[in-house]
Design a protein around this motif. Structure first.
Motif, PDB file in Angstrom:
ATOM      1  N   HIS A 299       5.796   2.424   2.634  1.00 52.17           N
ATOM      2  CA  HIS A 299       5.533   0.992   2.521  1.00 52.17           C
ATOM      3  C   HIS A 299       6.506   0.332   1.520  1.00 52.17           C
ATOM      4  O   HIS A 299       6.201  -0.963   1.187  1.00 52.17           O
TER       5      HIS A 299
ATOM      6  N   GLU B  44      -1.288   4.189  -8.601  1.00 55.39           N
ATOM      7  CA  GLU B  44      -0.074   4.088  -8.652  1.00 55.39           C
ATOM      8  C   GLU B  44       0.540   5.066  -9.800  1.00 55.39           C
ATOM      9  O   GLU B  44       0.259   4.925 -11.062  1.00 55.39           O
TER      10      GLU B  44
ATOM     11  N   GLN C  35      -8.501   2.847   3.901  1.00 56.50           N
ATOM     12  CA  GLN C  35      -7.608   3.743   4.571  1.00 56.50           C
ATOM     13  C   GLN C  35      -7.886   5.135   4.604  1.00 56.50           C
ATOM     14  O   GLN C  35      -8.672   5.818   3.803  1.00 56.50           O
TER      15      GLN C  35
ATOM     16  N   LEU D 118      -6.638   5.957  -4.176  1.00 53.93           N
ATOM     17  CA  LEU D 118      -5.630   5.082  -4.378  1.00 53.93           C
ATOM     18  C   LEU D 118      -4.980   4.982  -5.852  1.00 53.93           C
ATOM     19  O   LEU D 118      -5.891   4.631  -6.442  1.00 53.93           O
TER      20      LEU D 118
ATOM     21  N   ASP E 293       1.925   8.647   1.165  1.00 53.22           N
ATOM     22  CA  ASP E 293       2.837   7.531   1.679  1.00 53.22           C
ATOM     23  C   ASP E 293       4.284   7.829   1.624  1.00 53.22           C
ATOM     24  O   ASP E 293       4.882   7.032   1.793  1.00 53.22           O
TER      25      ASP E 293
ATOM     26  N   ASN F 251       5.262  -1.012  -2.672  1.00 49.90           N
ATOM     27  CA  ASN F 251       4.390  -2.137  -3.025  1.00 49.90           C
ATOM     28  C   ASN F 251       2.886  -1.759  -3.143  1.00 49.90           C
ATOM     29  O   ASN F 251       2.326  -1.385  -2.005  1.00 49.90           O
ATOM     30  N   GLY F 252       2.161  -1.728  -4.316  1.00 43.59           N
ATOM     31  CA  GLY F 252       0.687  -1.593  -4.131  1.00 43.59           C
ATOM     32  C   GLY F 252       0.355  -0.147  -4.541  1.00 43.59           C
ATOM     33  O   GLY F 252       1.329   0.793  -4.417  1.00 43.59           O
ATOM     34  N   PRO F 253      -0.859   0.211  -4.237  1.00 40.12           N
ATOM     35  CA  PRO F 253      -1.279   1.808  -4.599  1.00 40.12           C
ATOM     36  C   PRO F 253      -0.724   2.659  -3.419  1.00 40.12           C
ATOM     37  O   PRO F 253      -0.595   2.089  -2.192  1.00 40.12           O
ATOM     38  N   GLU F 254      -0.875   4.069  -3.685  1.00 37.21           N
ATOM     39  CA  GLU F 254      -0.433   4.993  -2.830  1.00 37.21           C
ATOM     40  C   GLU F 254      -1.706   5.715  -2.437  1.00 37.21           C
ATOM     41  O   GLU F 254      -2.835   5.904  -3.434  1.00 37.21           O
TER      42      GLU F 254
ATOM     43  N   HIS G 136      -7.662   2.768 -10.142  1.00 40.00           N
ATOM     44  CA  HIS G 136      -7.791   1.582  -9.253  1.00 40.00           C
ATOM     45  C   HIS G 136      -9.115   1.139  -8.843  1.00 40.00           C
ATOM     46  O   HIS G 136     -10.210   2.230  -9.079  1.00 40.00           O
TER      47      HIS G 136
END
Length: 524
Positions: A369, A318, A53, A316, A360, A372-375, A418
């Motif tokens: 997004h 959360e 990313q 990345l 994000d 859902n999932g890491p930022e 992460h």
């Protein structure tokens, strides 16, 4: 003297100022070659990749939209047609120990309400007075200083004119002391003192004129679809459409001066290429300029006058705990100690203020997004600019990252680990990216009442050489750098105007370059 459009202007560096200068010149009919040491343009508008990313790893805020509207308009384009911009309803969210929170809003009435709820009506009234005074400082300095050629104290006083306006900009007070006249709550003084860091300085040493940044943000903070890198990419594409040639991956090692004319004659690159050039715009830190001219090496201003550097972590994660906005600041308990460590002792602060950009999230903090999932989390702590003489070892980097996480936790936020390792940029890495700086990200620090006049203007030290970028007038930041590029281009055009030129089709409504010619006169 007049020059042919075949005589290329060489721009060294494809950062914001270099892109702005190239677009302004090409729009006026000049042939432009941009030489960039790195593999892509953008300068400090850089990107890094973590876990597949892309992150914006440089500036994260766009303000003074009118600067970019004018830049696109010079090429016959409309900014809003070229990029998708969203106004930020929440300028920034701020946290202190224990999770005490205050949002600063684009709507001044909303900010007053939030401050009243946070600290009481008296502090809200102080904000009202502060906002009015910051607006006046901005209005006094916008035309006389920010958007004008570099003045000296006498010429600035003459431009300002009225003694009341000169007094209103508070030139001899520090930002921190001036804020004491508006706010009793130390947290609010911290919040608005942080504007000194926008130009890499300490609020305890920088002039109160920097309160104008508050009004700059009040006029609008913008988010760009695709991030700040989208701005760099679009400007490069625009420049190419105007005929600008970009040469990447070949650093300029020398700006040659013809001894008989005592003026610029060529540039030399690392690969051995020599490009004849009677006009050069240098978009790099002025600290590296003596080396390029063969005069000296190193930072002639000295480390004591360098602006802030940083440790930047892109990872990345959360987030858990207090909610994030797109821009969120976590203040330390000892603000003065933080700047004393950096500027007096040349050490990393033990308890840093931490800036997070949740890339994000929209301005209010909603996830694009769906959660859902890491930022993508960009985190920054201020550091001394000594990266040319001290390389942080692994344990020192770890200490900095731990101190950042500790401050986040004390203010109510934890970031989960992460498996993908973060991308870390330290002062020594910044020193390598931006030669001559030691990692300083904003040129010289804006300390003392003469700081505004310490930066050089667009005229370089030898004929044919012009300066642009965050280390020259009017200062650091994307809009200021863009202004500096425009000023350098217009100074060059005034010194060596084209007698006739081919007008680009983008400006002539589709006419070919053979069909349209016009005289060029220097811009006012």
């Amino acid at each position: 003297m007049p020059v042919s459009s075949d005589d290329a202007v060489v721009v060294i560096g494809a950062g914001m100022a270099g892109l702005a200068a190239a677009i302004r010149l090409a729009s006026a009919g000049y042939r432009v070659v941009v030489c960039e040491a790195h593999a892509e343009g953008g300068g400090k508008m850089r990107r890094v990749e973590v876990g597949g990313q892309d992150f914006d790893a440089g500036p994260t805020v766009l303000a003074m939209k009118w600067v970019f509207e004018a830049l696109f308009a010079a090429a016959g384009r409309q900014l809003d047609d070229e990029l998708t911009l969203f106004p930020s309803s929440v300028i920034a969210r701020h946290y202190w120990r224990g999770g005490a929170c205050l949002d600063l809003h684009a709507d001044q009435t909303e900010s007053m309400r939030a401050i009243a709820d946070f600290a009481g009506r008296r502090e809200a009234d102080g904000y009202r007075r502060f906002a009015a005074d910051s607006r006046r400082v901005y209005e006094v300095l916008k035309g006389s200083f920010i958007d004008a050629s570099r003045p000296n104290p006498v010429s600035l006083s003459r431009r300002i004119g009225r003694p009341g306006d000169l007094f209103a900009i508070k030139p001899f007070a520090t930002l921190w002391s001036a804020l004491g006249g508006y706010f009793a709550d130390i947290r609010l003084r911290q919040l608005f003192a942080r504007y000194a860091t926008y130009c890499g300085s300490s609020p305890y040493l920088s002039p109160a004129t920097l309160m104008l940044v508050a009004h700059v943000e009040q006029e609008g903070v913008w988010m760009i679809k695709g991030g700040i890198r989208a701005l760099a990419a679009r400007l490069e594409k625009l420049a190419v459409s105007l005929g600008v040639e970009f040469r990447y991956g070949d650093a300029v090692t020398e700006i040659a001066v013809d001894p008989s004319r005592r003026a610029v004659s060529a540039i030399l690159t690392r690969s051995g290429r020599q490009i004849p050039a009677r006009q050069v715009i240098y978009n790099g830190d002025v600290a590296a300029l003596p080396r390029l001219l063969g005069l000296a090496s190193g930072n002639q201003k000295g480390e004591g006058q360098r602006s802030l550097s940083a440790v930047v972590s892109c990872r990345l994660a959360e987030p858990q705990g207090v909610p994030l906005a797109h821009h969120t600041v976590f203040f330390s308990d000892d603000y003065q100690g933080e700047f004393d460590a950096i500027f007096s002792r040349g050490q990393p602060p033990a308890d840093p203020t931490v800036y997070l950009c949740a890339q994000d999230r929209d301005a209010a903090g909603y996830l694009a997004h769906g959660g859902n999932g890491p930022e993508r989390i960009y985190a920054l702590m201020n550091m001394p600019a000594n990266g040319d003489r001290h390389r942080l070892d692994e344990s020192e980097v770890s200490t900095c990252l731990k101190s950042m996480d500790m401050r986040l936790a004390m203010n109510g936020l934890t970031l989960s680990n992460h498996p993908e390792p973060p991308n870390i940029t330290t002062p020594d890495r910044f020193a390598g990216l931006y030669p001559g700086t030691g990692g300083a990200l904003y040129g010289v620090a804006s300390h003392g009442w003469m700081a505004s006049f310490a930066r050089p203007g667009s005229q370089g030290p030898v004929p044919g050489l012009y300066l642009a970028g965050g280390s020259v007038h009017p200062g650091p930041g994307l809009p200021m750098a863009a202004i500096s590029g425009r000023l350098a281009a217009e100074r060059l055009m005034a010194d060596r105007p084209l007698t006739r030129r081919s007008r680009p089709a983008a400006i002539t409504g589709g006419m070919s370059t053979e069909q349209a010619t016009a005289d060029v006169s220097p811009s006012p």
